[in-house]
Design an enzyme around this catalytic site. Structure first.
Site: not given
Ligand code: RIB
Length: 314
Positions: A40, A43, A185, A221, A223, A247, A253, A288, A292
């Protein structure tokens, strides 16, 4: 001084399938690897901010179900203030179905569940937390009316609002003009400025259009390319850290959460963006979203290893 951050947004359980490639319509992939993680956008940003050393209150709505209960326990373990997370029996906790391919890219479908119940009434109940915070961090996985309500309230209270407009959707000029920080992004920027945001020229043009709409600081952002930061005074590219991604889910976030923490610690803007870039790079090295998000020590170690130094007064 470490000032406090109020993150207002979604909390999901992420159901993750790692696949060799994304399926075509009608195709079944039979050998996916399954896992589950806390996710989320709200979160993820709250956890990233807390792990990076921030003093965080999370305002959210979760279900009165097992997922909702374990989410609350998890936030407490992360040192996040959970006093303003509401549990509702009307809807289940938010869920996201995530496919991750071998390049670390993802496809996500979100079922908002209880996230959709985060209303302006619940925000009023959390007013004390908002008025006690220095930075208010929002995304768009809760009703946009609630986001607009928070932005208005935060503005009247003289708070700095950081919005990550994800998932992308149109926003009014009235909302944009009250933002201190807009972190987005290329896809989200393209939707707001109505043209592609890929080349350096298009990135600069998009940032200028958003500044004209009276956003104070625009951070696009990019990447592996890093992040483009623009204020009325200055514009510059802040380089990314070189990392092989596993990943990328939640990397944006983590960027937002770490950025909010760095700013709450009074770091200069380009130092805060470098810190957030390092955090986001580390977030791509594990599967995840929340698993991470790196600690402040891990972020500092990467910055030292790749010898970040700032001499710009930005
Ligand atoms: O930004 C990544 C997040 O998007 C995932 O954790 C998923 O829950 C969706 O909200």
């Amino acid at each position: 001084m470490n000032q406090s951050i109020a993150v207002i947004g979604s909390s999901n359980i992420d159901l993750i399938a790692q696949v060799a490639h994304f399926p075509q319509p009608g195709e079944t992939i039979g050998n996916a690897r399954y896992s589950q993680a806390y996710g989320g956008k709200g979160a993820n940003q709250a956890v990233a901010a807390a792990r990076a050393g921030g003093n965080v209150t999370f305002i959210a709505s979760v279900g009165k179900d097992t997922f909702g209960q374990t989410m609350l326990t998890n936030f407490s373990k992360e040192g996040i203030n959970t006093d303003y997370i509401t549990q509702s029996g009307e809807e289940p906790s938010g869920t996201a179905i995530i496919l991750v391919n071998e390049a670390g890219e993802n496809c996500i479908a979100v079922a908002p569940g209880a996230n959709a119940l985060l209303s302006s009434e619940l925000i009023d109940e959390a007013r004390i937390a908002i008025s006690g915070a220095e930075i208010i961090l929002l995304q768009l996985e809760i009703p946009v009316e609630t986001v607009a309500y928070v932005v208005g309230l935060a503005n009247r209270l003289g708070k700095k609002v950081m919005l990550n407009p994800a998932p992308a959707q149109p926003l009014s000029d009235d909302l944009l003009k009250h933002l201190h920080y807009l972190v987005l992004n290329e896809t989200e920027a393209a939707l707001l400025v109505d043209h592609p945001v890929e080349t350096t020229h298009q990135i600069e043009e998009a940032a200028n259009k958003l500044l004209q709409k009276r956003v104070q600081t625009v951070i696009i952002t990019l990447g592996a390319r890093g992040a483009y930061v623009a204020t009325r005074r200055e514009q510059q590219m802040v380089s990314a850290y070189g990392i092989q991604p596993v990943d990328t889910t939640g990397a944006g976030d983590t960027f937002c959460g770490a950025l909010a923490t760095a700013l709450s610690q009074q770091k200069k803007l380009n130092d805060a963006i470098a810190f957030a870039n390092a955090a986001a790079a580390l977030a791509t090295t594990k599967l995840g979203a929340q698993p991470s998000a790196p600690t402040a020590a891990a972020i500092a170690a990467l910055m030292k290893e790749q010898s970040f130094s700032s001499d710009e007064d930005f």
